[in-house]
Design a protein around this motif. Structure first.
Motif, PDB file in Angstrom:
ATOM      1  N   SER A  65      10.721 -71.048 -73.650  1.00  0.00           N
ATOM      2  CA  SER A  65      11.042 -71.724 -72.316  1.00  0.00           C
ATOM      3  C   SER A  65       9.764 -71.759 -71.467  1.00  0.00           C
ATOM      4  O   SER A  65       8.925 -70.898 -71.876  1.00  0.00           O
ATOM      5  CB  SER A  65      12.412 -71.449 -71.811  1.00  0.00           C
ATOM      6  OG  SER A  65      12.388 -70.164 -71.097  1.00  0.00           O
ATOM      7  N   CYS A  66       9.843 -72.537 -70.387  1.00  0.00           N
ATOM      8  CA  CYS A  66       8.747 -72.616 -69.466  1.00  0.00           C
ATOM      9  C   CYS A  66       8.221 -71.251 -69.037  1.00  0.00           C
ATOM     10  O   CYS A  66       7.115 -71.056 -68.609  1.00  0.00           O
ATOM     11  CB  CYS A  66       8.683 -73.759 -68.680  1.00  0.00           C
ATOM     12  SG  CYS A  66       9.406 -73.274 -66.961  1.00  0.00           S
ATOM     13  N   ARG A  67       9.369 -70.546 -68.639  1.00  0.00           N
ATOM     14  CA  ARG A  67       9.338 -69.063 -68.080  1.00  0.00           C
ATOM     15  C   ARG A  67       8.996 -69.106 -66.501  1.00  0.00           C
ATOM     16  O   ARG A  67       8.856 -68.126 -66.062  1.00  0.00           O
ATOM     17  CB  ARG A  67       8.226 -68.209 -68.769  1.00  0.00           C
ATOM     18  CG  ARG A  67       8.533 -68.077 -70.225  1.00  0.00           C
ATOM     19  CD  ARG A  67       7.468 -67.410 -70.822  1.00  0.00           C
ATOM     20  NE  ARG A  67       7.575 -67.346 -72.417  1.00  0.00           N
ATOM     21  CZ  ARG A  67       7.119 -66.380 -73.167  1.00  0.00           C
ATOM     22  NH1 ARG A  67       6.693 -65.384 -72.643  1.00  0.00           N
ATOM     23  NH2 ARG A  67       7.118 -66.668 -74.659  1.00  0.00           N
ATOM     24  N   THR A  68       8.620 -70.198 -65.947  1.00  0.00           N
ATOM     25  CA  THR A  68       8.365 -70.191 -64.407  1.00  0.00           C
ATOM     26  C   THR A  68       9.248 -71.150 -63.667  1.00  0.00           C
ATOM     27  O   THR A  68       9.027 -70.860 -62.604  1.00  0.00           O
ATOM     28  CB  THR A  68       6.837 -70.960 -64.268  1.00  0.00           C
ATOM     29  OG1 THR A  68       6.805 -72.167 -65.105  1.00  0.00           O
ATOM     30  CG2 THR A  68       5.624 -69.963 -65.022  1.00  0.00           C
ATOM     31  N   CYS A  69      10.105 -71.912 -64.089  1.00  0.00           N
ATOM     32  CA  CYS A  69      10.862 -72.791 -63.371  1.00  0.00           C
ATOM     33  C   CYS A  69      12.070 -71.873 -62.792  1.00  0.00           C
ATOM     34  O   CYS A  69      12.294 -70.790 -63.120  1.00  0.00           O
ATOM     35  CB  CYS A  69      11.417 -74.044 -64.128  1.00  0.00           C
ATOM     36  SG  CYS A  69      12.828 -73.406 -65.139  1.00  0.00           S
ATOM     37  N   ALA A  70      12.772 -72.482 -61.798  1.00  0.00           N
ATOM     38  CA  ALA A  70      13.740 -71.616 -61.031  1.00  0.00           C
ATOM     39  C   ALA A  70      14.860 -71.240 -62.102  1.00  0.00           C
ATOM     40  O   ALA A  70      15.403 -70.126 -61.969  1.00  0.00           O
ATOM     41  CB  ALA A  70      14.692 -72.642 -59.708  1.00  0.00           C
ATOM     42  N   GLU A  71      15.395 -72.018 -63.158  1.00  0.00           N
ATOM     43  CA  GLU A  71      16.447 -71.702 -63.997  1.00  0.00           C
ATOM     44  C   GLU A  71      15.678 -70.321 -64.772  1.00  0.00           C
ATOM     45  O   GLU A  71      16.341 -69.478 -65.104  1.00  0.00           O
ATOM     46  CB  GLU A  71      16.714 -72.787 -64.818  1.00  0.00           C
ATOM     47  CG  GLU A  71      17.752 -73.964 -64.234  1.00  0.00           C
ATOM     48  CD  GLU A  71      16.625 -74.741 -63.020  1.00  0.00           C
ATOM     49  OE1 GLU A  71      15.466 -74.961 -63.384  1.00  0.00           O
ATOM     50  OE2 GLU A  71      17.206 -74.932 -61.994  1.00  0.00           O
ATOM     51  N   CYS A  72      14.599 -70.602 -65.416  1.00  0.00           N
ATOM     52  CA  CYS A  72      14.117 -69.679 -66.064  1.00  0.00           C
ATOM     53  C   CYS A  72      14.064 -68.317 -65.398  1.00  0.00           C
ATOM     54  O   CYS A  72      14.200 -67.085 -65.872  1.00  0.00           O
ATOM     55  CB  CYS A  72      12.588 -69.998 -66.749  1.00  0.00           C
ATOM     56  SG  CYS A  72      12.708 -71.075 -68.195  1.00  0.00           S
ATOM     57  N   LYS A  73      13.617 -68.388 -64.085  1.00  0.00           N
ATOM     58  CA  LYS A  73      13.342 -67.284 -63.307  1.00  0.00           C
ATOM     59  C   LYS A  73      14.877 -66.508 -63.045  1.00  0.00           C
ATOM     60  O   LYS A  73      14.989 -65.399 -62.858  1.00  0.00           O
ATOM     61  CB  LYS A  73      12.861 -67.452 -61.990  1.00  0.00           C
ATOM     62  CG  LYS A  73      11.162 -67.547 -62.178  1.00  0.00           C
ATOM     63  CD  LYS A  73      10.475 -67.534 -60.866  1.00  0.00           C
ATOM     64  CE  LYS A  73       9.189 -67.672 -60.969  1.00  0.00           C
ATOM     65  NZ  LYS A  73       8.295 -68.441 -60.185  1.00  0.00           N
TER      66      LYS A  73
ATOM     67  N   TYR B 245      18.733 -73.645 -69.824  1.00  0.00           N
ATOM     68  CA  TYR B 245      18.894 -74.648 -68.842  1.00  0.00           C
ATOM     69  C   TYR B 245      17.514 -75.050 -68.068  1.00  0.00           C
ATOM     70  O   TYR B 245      17.354 -75.727 -67.090  1.00  0.00           O
ATOM     71  CB  TYR B 245      19.864 -74.548 -67.584  1.00  0.00           C
ATOM     72  CG  TYR B 245      21.240 -74.484 -67.962  1.00  0.00           C
ATOM     73  CD1 TYR B 245      21.863 -75.311 -68.764  1.00  0.00           C
ATOM     74  CD2 TYR B 245      21.879 -73.366 -67.735  1.00  0.00           C
ATOM     75  CE1 TYR B 245      23.023 -74.972 -69.078  1.00  0.00           C
ATOM     76  CE2 TYR B 245      23.060 -72.946 -68.154  1.00  0.00           C
ATOM     77  CZ  TYR B 245      23.898 -73.860 -68.903  1.00  0.00           C
ATOM     78  OH  TYR B 245      25.249 -73.625 -69.455  1.00  0.00           O
ATOM     79  N   CYS B 246      16.258 -74.403 -68.636  1.00  0.00           N
ATOM     80  CA  CYS B 246      14.893 -74.682 -68.374  1.00  0.00           C
ATOM     81  C   CYS B 246      14.709 -76.131 -67.915  1.00  0.00           C
ATOM     82  O   CYS B 246      14.994 -77.127 -68.563  1.00  0.00           O
ATOM     83  CB  CYS B 246      13.978 -74.380 -69.491  1.00  0.00           C
ATOM     84  SG  CYS B 246      12.331 -74.575 -69.228  1.00  0.00           S
ATOM     85  N   SER B 247      14.112 -76.222 -66.735  1.00  0.00           N
ATOM     86  CA  SER B 247      13.948 -77.735 -66.173  1.00  0.00           C
ATOM     87  C   SER B 247      12.884 -78.274 -66.792  1.00  0.00           C
ATOM     88  O   SER B 247      12.501 -79.592 -66.711  1.00  0.00           O
ATOM     89  CB  SER B 247      13.953 -77.769 -64.610  1.00  0.00           C
ATOM     90  OG  SER B 247      13.111 -76.813 -64.322  1.00  0.00           O
ATOM     91  N   VAL B 248      11.972 -77.332 -67.441  1.00  0.00           N
ATOM     92  CA  VAL B 248      10.688 -78.033 -68.320  1.00  0.00           C
ATOM     93  C   VAL B 248      11.130 -78.309 -69.664  1.00  0.00           C
ATOM     94  O   VAL B 248      11.193 -79.526 -69.897  1.00  0.00           O
ATOM     95  CB  VAL B 248       9.528 -77.281 -67.917  1.00  0.00           C
ATOM     96  CG1 VAL B 248       8.173 -77.815 -68.675  1.00  0.00           C
ATOM     97  CG2 VAL B 248       9.210 -76.932 -66.368  1.00  0.00           C
ATOM     98  N   ALA B 249      11.196 -77.333 -70.298  1.00  0.00           N
ATOM     99  CA  ALA B 249      11.540 -77.300 -71.790  1.00  0.00           C
ATOM    100  C   ALA B 249      12.045 -76.369 -72.254  1.00  0.00           C
ATOM    101  O   ALA B 249      11.355 -75.375 -72.585  1.00  0.00           O
ATOM    102  CB  ALA B 249      10.435 -78.260 -72.472  1.00  0.00           C
TER     103      ALA B 249
HETATM  104 ZN   LIG Z   1      11.884 -73.059 -67.399  1.00  0.00          ZN
END
Ligand SMILES: [Zn+2]
Ligand SMILES: [Zn+2]
Length: 350
Positions: A97-105, A111-115
């Motif tokens: 996953s992107c690892r940096t968006c609010a959801e990943c954090k 639910y990653c908001s990037v992919a």
């Molecule tokens: Zn993410």
């Protein structure tokens, strides 16, 4: 790149057949996993047949399905710290996953908001297609690999990685536990895990199934009560009864009828995915300040928590192990609900 063997759909509606394909060379943080078992999830069938085209940007063929992957670490990249060769590990529905968006954090990578990079039928960050677990091995970043229970059979734990976490996450989020009345709608691959997990969490568990056919099974799995939904009395008798209903049914059923079974402030959570929209009446919600919600698998941290919970409580799946040559036959049986309760492919037969 290195060669991998598997079973794939060459295009939508085609039966699965053997395929040799390329996997990436392991990078510094990658774990190479020898796949021992892979569960068959209903969504494998939907995707291999391109039945979700309304919801997915693309459907990538050839497609190697499978996201209930259990195996053993065969090799690790130079910077891997979490796993060693020989560890029993698993991979679920996503591999990055992107690892940096609010959801990943927050540990909500699903639910990653990037992919979210799904385990198969998706593209990784380099744009390469991902291939799933109906194969001999897989290469996954260590941060997306799970530790499997040491004390339970690996084959019966494979379906925890999708079916298990799909039920565990909403049960935890809506606080199933002692003093809570939980109903599980549908007793299939998902539902049977719901019963086992809710029971292990200490909730009072009711199964709502079409007929009484699976009553004895449900009791064995840990259900306290069982009701047939084809009996209209069920819906009058149980009105305003439950704190939480987890609806695992992927077919179109009247959600309003089930909402009426919730007591004040109760929630019905959808984890099954009917293909067509289902109408919901406002009165079914306003009457007792009820909520209708949905939930999709779980993050990496929560999936590990679920696996550890299962190890502690001795919870695994009821499975039928098949050789990979029977995968197409198994698909037909899944569609007829003719399995108790999850097919698992023995990958040594590949
Ligand atoms: Zn993410
Ligand atoms: Zn699944």
């Amino acid at each position: 790149m290195s060669k991998s063997k598997g079973y794939a759909a060459s295009k939508a509606q085609e039966p699965l057949a053997p395929l040799t394909f390329e996997r990436r060379e392991p990078r510094e943080h990658d774990v190479v996993i020898d796949i021992k078992y892979c569960g068959i999830c209903h969504s494998d069938i939907h995707q291999a047949r391109n039945e979700w085209s309304d919801y997915q940007e693309e459907c990538i063929f050839p497609m190697v399905p499978g996201h209930e992957i259990a195996g053993v670490v065969k090799a690790v990249g130079g910077k891997v710290t979490k796993y060693k060769v020989g560890n029993k590990v698993g991979v679920g529905c996503f591999v990055d996953s992107c690892r940096t968006c609010a959801e990943c954090k927050r540990g909500l990578e699903q639910y990653c908001s990037v992919a979210t990079v799904w385990t198969y039928n998706a593209r990784d960050k380099e744009g390469q297609p991902t291939y799933g677990g109906y194969s001999d091995r897989i290469v996954v970043d260590e941060n997306y690999v799970l530790r499997m229970p040491e004390n339970l059979p690996l084959d019966a734990c494979a379906p925890l990685l999708c079916a298990g976490i799909t039920l565990y996450s909403p049960l935890r989020h809506w606080q199933a536990g002692p003093g809570k009345k939980v109903a599980i709608v549908g007793l299939g691959g998902l539902g049977h895990m719901g019963v086992k997990l809710a029971h292990a969490m200490g909730a009072e568990v009711t199964v709502l199934s079409q007929s009484l056919k699976k009553q004895a099974d449900a009791k064995r799995l840990g259900a306290d009560h069982f009701h047939a939904t084809q009996d209209p009395e069920t819906f009058t008798k149980l009105k305003n009864s439950f704190d939480l209903i987890i609806n695992t049914v992927a077919a179109k059923i009247d959600w309003n009828q089930y909402l009426n079974l919730l007591k004040i402030d109760g929630t019905m959570v959808l984890v099954g995915l009917p293909e067509k929209d289902v109408p919901v009446g406002a009165f079914a919600l306003t009457a007792q300040r009820r909520s209708l919600a949905g939930s999709q698998i779980g993050g990496i941290g929560e999936t590990q928590e679920m696996l550890d919970f299962c190890a502690k409580h001795g919870v695994s799946c009821d499975i039928e192990v098949i050789p990979i040559q029977k995968v197409n036959e198994a698909y037909e049986r899944v569609l007829k609900s003719d399995v108790r309760y999850r097919f698992v492919i023995d990958m040594s037969t590949l």
